[in-house]
Motif scaffolding. Structure first.
Motif, short mmCIF file in Angstrom:
data_model
loop_
_atom_site.label_atom_id
_atom_site.label_comp_id
_atom_site.label_asym_id
_atom_site.label_seq_id
_atom_site.Cartn_x
_atom_site.Cartn_y
_atom_site.Cartn_z
N VAL A 111 0.88 -1.35 0.49
CA VAL A 111 0.18 -0.28 -0.01
C VAL A 111 0.65 1.41 -0.32
O VAL A 111 1.61 1.23 0.72
CB VAL A 111 -1.25 0.55 1.28
N HIS A 112 0.44 1.66 -1.36
CA HIS A 112 1.68 3.65 -1.08
C HIS A 112 0.68 3.91 0.32
O HIS A 112 2.42 4.75 1.38
CB HIS A 112 1.19 4.64 -2.19
N GLY A 113 0.09 4.90 0.47
CA GLY A 113 -0.53 4.91 1.57
C GLY A 113 -0.13 6.87 1.82
O GLY A 113 -0.50 7.41 2.53
N ASP A 114 0.74 6.70 0.86
CA ASP A 114 0.96 8.57 0.86
C ASP A 114 0.87 8.93 -0.81
O ASP A 114 1.64 10.08 -0.88
CB ASP A 114 1.89 9.29 1.34
N LEU A 115 -0.16 8.60 -1.57
CA LEU A 115 -0.19 9.65 -2.96
C LEU A 115 -1.00 10.70 -2.68
O LEU A 115 -1.84 11.16 -2.56
CB LEU A 115 -1.01 8.87 -4.22
N ARG A 116 -0.12 11.55 -3.16
CA ARG A 116 -0.19 13.01 -3.59
C ARG A 116 0.50 13.52 -4.68
O ARG A 116 1.66 12.74 -5.31
CB ARG A 116 0.21 13.41 -2.45
N PRO A 117 0.36 14.88 -5.09
CA PRO A 117 1.41 15.18 -6.15
C PRO A 117 2.44 15.04 -5.92
O PRO A 117 3.88 15.31 -6.53
CB PRO A 117 0.41 16.43 -6.02
N SER A 118 2.78 15.65 -4.65
CA SER A 118 4.88 16.15 -4.32
C SER A 118 5.35 14.59 -4.78
O SER A 118 6.60 14.63 -4.43
CB SER A 118 5.08 16.45 -2.59
N ASN A 119 4.59 13.46 -4.66
CA ASN A 119 5.24 12.02 -4.92
C ASN A 119 5.02 11.36 -6.06
O ASN A 119 4.88 10.36 -6.66
CB ASN A 119 4.74 11.17 -3.40
#
Length: 208
Positions: A111-119
């Protein structure tokens, strides 16, 4: 970054450029964090999609934790979206790349758990996803009143330690919503308050 400081470095063994995430001391101090991150690096060895920038190695020295990831040339999606929403065809291409990345991760039960534009990094060959699994293993979410949600890409279930791969799907939708509308996620309008806390906790604790 949310989990610490990010540096660009050169690997001595082969001269390759890499990204070094220095985990914030308050997060690295948690019991078992180093072991959890090293287990993540093992799981990442099974990833095959070119759209994923996996954890390559975890180093621990003098109480400091460092996560090593591949480096790619390009801009973060955060910088790209600062100029405004993307055209529909670019959102479609972004969606295909992100779905490819998440499909590979979820096949390996990561699970990625922190998918957001900065990543998410926009390169000449398409979008690339970094920060795989690091936030979940450092338990970086904290806040008053038991409400841990602070980011418009976080699924409410993450507040109570749940969500799993479905939290990644939620984040995917939030990222694409931002990309096509310019609005930062589905609940960027929420302000911290007791009323909001009650609504979110009810949403994750009450059966529909």
């Amino acid at each position: 970054g949310r989990t610490g400081t990010v540096h660009r470095a050169t690997r001595d063994s082969d001269g390759a450029d890499v990204v070094v995430r220095q985990i914030a001391p308050g997060l690295a101090a948690g019991g078992g964090v180093g072991a959890a991150l090293r287990g993540l690096a093992v799981d990442c060895k099974m990833l095959r999609a070119p759209t994923v920038l996996p954890v390559l190695q975890v180093l621990e020295t003098e109480g400091e934790l460092y996560v090593i990831e591949p480096y790619v040339e390009g801009k973060s999606l955060t910088l790209v979206l600062a100029k405004g929403p993307l055209p529909p065809e670019e959102v479609h291409a972004l969606a295909m790349d992100l779905m490819d990345a998440l499909a590979d991760l979820h096949r390996q039960r990561v699970v990625h758990g922190d998918l957001r534009p900065s990543n998410i990094h926009m390169t000449a060959r398409g979008a690339r996803v970094s920060g795989v699994g690091v936030a979940l293993r450092t338990k970086r979410r904290s806040g008053p009143s038991g409400l841990l949600l602070r980011d418009p890409y976080d699924a409410p279930e993450l507040d109570v330690g749940g969500g799993g791969h479905l939290a990644d799907i939620y984040a995917l939708g939030a990222v694409l919503l931002h990309a096509i509308t310019g609005d930062e996620g589905p609940h960027d309008f929420l302000q911290e308050s007791d009323a909001v806390t009650d609504v979110l906790l009810k949403a994750v604790s009450t059966a529909p």
